[in-house]
Structures are given as structure tokens and as C-alpha cells.
Design a protein around this motif. Structure first.
Motif, PDB file in Angstrom:
ATOM      1  N   ILE A  82      45.464  29.673  12.789  1.00  0.00           N
ATOM      2  CA  ILE A  82      46.378  30.159  11.874  1.00  0.00           C
ATOM      3  C   ILE A  82      47.908  29.970  12.329  1.00  0.00           C
ATOM      4  O   ILE A  82      48.728  29.371  11.689  1.00  0.00           O
ATOM      5  CB  ILE A  82      46.161  31.518  11.529  1.00  0.00           C
ATOM      6  CG1 ILE A  82      44.602  31.705  10.782  1.00  0.00           C
ATOM      7  CG2 ILE A  82      47.152  31.945  10.432  1.00  0.00           C
ATOM      8  CD1 ILE A  82      44.342  32.973  10.569  1.00  0.00           C
ATOM      9  N   ILE A  83      48.420  30.213  13.614  1.00  0.00           N
ATOM     10  CA  ILE A  83      49.462  30.172  14.083  1.00  0.00           C
ATOM     11  C   ILE A  83      49.969  28.758  14.111  1.00  0.00           C
ATOM     12  O   ILE A  83      51.114  28.318  13.913  1.00  0.00           O
ATOM     13  CB  ILE A  83      49.668  30.880  15.578  1.00  0.00           C
ATOM     14  CG1 ILE A  83      49.489  32.225  15.210  1.00  0.00           C
ATOM     15  CG2 ILE A  83      51.020  30.706  15.968  1.00  0.00           C
ATOM     16  CD1 ILE A  83      49.455  33.307  16.779  1.00  0.00           C
ATOM     17  N   ILE A  84      49.055  27.829  14.732  1.00  0.00           N
ATOM     18  CA  ILE A  84      49.525  26.422  14.714  1.00  0.00           C
ATOM     19  C   ILE A  84      49.541  25.765  13.338  1.00  0.00           C
ATOM     20  O   ILE A  84      50.577  24.834  13.316  1.00  0.00           O
ATOM     21  CB  ILE A  84      48.303  25.763  15.673  1.00  0.00           C
ATOM     22  CG1 ILE A  84      48.299  26.259  17.312  1.00  0.00           C
ATOM     23  CG2 ILE A  84      48.504  24.089  15.823  1.00  0.00           C
ATOM     24  CD1 ILE A  84      47.227  25.699  18.105  1.00  0.00           C
ATOM     25  N   GLY A  85      48.518  26.060  12.644  1.00  0.00           N
ATOM     26  CA  GLY A  85      48.738  25.418  11.204  1.00  0.00           C
ATOM     27  C   GLY A  85      50.036  25.962  10.548  1.00  0.00           C
ATOM     28  O   GLY A  85      50.809  25.192   9.755  1.00  0.00           O
ATOM     29  N   THR A  86      50.547  27.264  10.879  1.00  0.00           N
ATOM     30  CA  THR A  86      51.744  27.698  10.114  1.00  0.00           C
ATOM     31  C   THR A  86      52.837  26.988  10.658  1.00  0.00           C
ATOM     32  O   THR A  86      53.625  26.754   9.993  1.00  0.00           O
ATOM     33  CB  THR A  86      51.734  29.244  10.405  1.00  0.00           C
ATOM     34  OG1 THR A  86      50.623  29.856   9.821  1.00  0.00           O
ATOM     35  CG2 THR A  86      53.083  29.829   9.753  1.00  0.00           C
ATOM     36  N   ILE A  87      52.988  26.694  12.104  1.00  0.00           N
ATOM     37  CA  ILE A  87      53.939  26.029  12.482  1.00  0.00           C
ATOM     38  C   ILE A  87      54.197  24.440  12.133  1.00  0.00           C
ATOM     39  O   ILE A  87      55.215  24.171  11.840  1.00  0.00           O
ATOM     40  CB  ILE A  87      53.871  25.956  14.051  1.00  0.00           C
ATOM     41  CG1 ILE A  87      54.071  27.534  14.689  1.00  0.00           C
ATOM     42  CG2 ILE A  87      54.823  25.206  14.831  1.00  0.00           C
ATOM     43  CD1 ILE A  87      54.017  27.714  16.283  1.00  0.00           C
ATOM     44  N   LEU A  93      57.729  21.335   6.112  1.00  0.00           N
ATOM     45  CA  LEU A  93      58.574  21.626   5.056  1.00  0.00           C
ATOM     46  C   LEU A  93      59.960  21.580   5.349  1.00  0.00           C
ATOM     47  O   LEU A  93      60.952  20.927   4.542  1.00  0.00           O
ATOM     48  CB  LEU A  93      58.605  23.185   4.713  1.00  0.00           C
ATOM     49  CG  LEU A  93      57.152  23.480   4.034  1.00  0.00           C
ATOM     50  CD1 LEU A  93      56.972  25.212   3.671  1.00  0.00           C
ATOM     51  CD2 LEU A  93      57.230  23.004   2.581  1.00  0.00           C
ATOM     52  N   VAL A  94      60.443  21.586   6.646  1.00  0.00           N
ATOM     53  CA  VAL A  94      61.598  21.338   7.066  1.00  0.00           C
ATOM     54  C   VAL A  94      61.871  19.850   7.074  1.00  0.00           C
ATOM     55  O   VAL A  94      63.037  19.427   6.641  1.00  0.00           O
ATOM     56  CB  VAL A  94      61.958  21.895   8.413  1.00  0.00           C
ATOM     57  CG1 VAL A  94      63.328  21.562   8.912  1.00  0.00           C
ATOM     58  CG2 VAL A  94      62.034  23.470   8.233  1.00  0.00           C
TER      59      VAL A  94
END
Length: 251
Positions: A82-87, A93-94
Motif C-alpha cells: 500500500i505504501i509503495i503504491g501510494t508513493i 499525480l505530480v
């Protein structure tokens, strides 16, 4: 009548039970008597007792600890995903990365010749405009290969020099091809009509950089199909008709 003169040597033997004589002892020796209520051969009984099966009793506390450890490891794995996917999603997005845009501006054919047995020779000069639509990403083209085809048959191949594209930058790229003898089938009929269609394909290894962040190297595939070149039956030169052509780009 007994002889009264015969001497007495001992007591008479007791009579056998049921009228049968007592069996003789094995090997001429009497069997050893039991002592104190124990069997005559105690070691045999001890040997039989040693082979009794033992039973395993599981420890419920150890099973609970093992299950709790597995649950923690699974939760840690899910958390890392989840953390890797969020990053990765935040970076997307940026940066909003986009593939570059390739446009074929001109395609020129010179020294073109087709023999009666469908052997083709000639020189092709292709001029591209490559645009980087990204406002935060710089593109590094480390290796670029190009090829010209007639239908699905390769005619000539070449390499394009490496180049770098800045943000929102347009770069002019040139690819030249030469063929001395390549066999193609059916090109004479098209040339008799005055127009021959060729296809251009390119493969590029590209790196993406945004500031100090580098993305892994990607493979770009560029395809420019159905490029009509006007060349008459008794001419050795021609140019692409219909203006510039946008090429398909994929990863």
C-alpha cells in the motif's frame, strides 16, 4: 510277594496325576522355579515394555504464537504494498508523465530502382519532429533504431544518434536509409500506378528524469504506416504526398 531281604533305598515316588507320568525336563534339566512372584525371565518382559508407542502432545501456546507471527508478516507485506503504491500514485499525480509525440514531416526517395525479379534498391531520407509534452520531465534517448518496410518486408535499417529532450521541447530528427538489393513482392504493380506506400518503424530506449528522480529505462515503439511516395515507372526519385503524418507511439 516282596523280598524281605532287599534293603530300602528311599521313599517311594508320588504317583502321577490323572494316571499319566510326569513329562521329562528339557535338556535333562528342570525348569527354573519362579521367585517372589516374578517370571523366570524378567529381561524379556522389560524388552517388550520398551517398544510401547509414545504419544505426541501439541503445545497450544506455541501454535497461537506461530499463527500470530504469520498474521503480522502478512499485515507487514500488505502495508508495504500500500505504501509503495501510494508513493507511485503521488509521483504520477505530480509529474503526469506522457509519451513523446513523433511526426514525420517529409520522406524523400532517391536512386530508386526495381528489377524485373523484384529486387529493390534506393535511398530514403526521413525527417521527424519529436515533441516532449511533459513540463517536469526531461527525456534521454540513449539508443534509437529505425527501419523502412514495404508492407511487412524489411528493406533497410539504420541507427539514429542519441539525443536529449528538455521540457516542452521539440527536436528535429533525421533518419537516412540505403538499400542495395532487397527482395520485395508485388511492388512493380504499385509503381506502375505511380505511388508506392512504405512503412517506417523505430525503437528507442528512453530514460525519464524529473529533477533528481530517475525513472527506469523504457522502450518506445514508433510506427508510421501507409506513407505514400509518388514515383513514376520511369523515375528514380519521389516524395511523400499528403503532408506530414503523425506516428503511433507506445511503450
Amino acid at each position: 510277594m516282596a523280598d524281605p531281604n532287599r534293603p530300602v533305598t528311599g521313599y517311594p515316588a508320588p504317583p502321577a496325576s490323572n494316571g499319566y507320568p510326569a513329562p521329562p525336563a528339557s535338556n535333562g534339566y528342570p525348569a527354573p522355579p519362579a521367585s517372589n512372584g516374578y517370571p523366570a525371565y524378567p529381561y524379556a518382559a522389560q524388552q517388550q515394555q520398551q517398544h510401547q508407542p509414545s504419544y505426541y502432545y501439541s503445545n497450544p501456546l506455541a501454535n497461537q504464537q506461530r499463527a500470530a507471527f504469520l498474521r503480522r508478516m502478512f499485515a507487514l507485506f500488505i502495508g508495504c504494498v500500500i505504501i509503495i503504491g501510494t508513493i507511485a500514485f503521488i509521483i504520477w499525480l505530480v509529474l503526469r508523465p506522457q509519451v513523446p509525440q513523433f511526426t514525420l514531416q517529409t520522406l524523400t526517395l532517391t536512386n530508386f530502382n526495381v528489377t524485373s525479379n523484384s529486387m529493390i534498391s534506393g535511398n530514403w531520407d526521413a525527417r521527424f519532429t519529436v515533441r516532449n509534452p511533459n513540463s517536469k520531465i526531461t527525456l534521454f534517448y540513449d539508443h534509437v533504431e529505425a527501419a523502412v518496410f514495404y508492407k511487412s518486408e524489411s528493406i533497410a535499417e539504420t541507427a539514429v544518434p542519441p539525443f536529449v529532450q528538455g521540457k516542452k521541447n521539440e527536436t528535429a530528427v533525421r533518419a537516412t536509409f540505403a538499400s542495395l538489393s532487397a527482395y520485395v513482392d508485388g511492388i512493380n504493380s504499385e509503381r506502375a500506378r505511380g505511388t508506392v506506400e512504405f512503412n517506417l518503424r523505430m525503437v528507442a530506449r528512453v530514460r525519464f528524469r524529473a529533477g533528481s528522480w530517475w525513472a527506469r529505462r523504457r522502450i518506445l515503439r514508433i510506427y508510421c504506416p501507409n506513407l505514400p511516395v509518388r514515383v513514376s515507372a520511369n523515375s528514380s526519385a519521389g516524395e511523400m504526398t499528403g503532408g506530414s503524418k503523425h506516428c503511433r507511439v507506445g511503450l
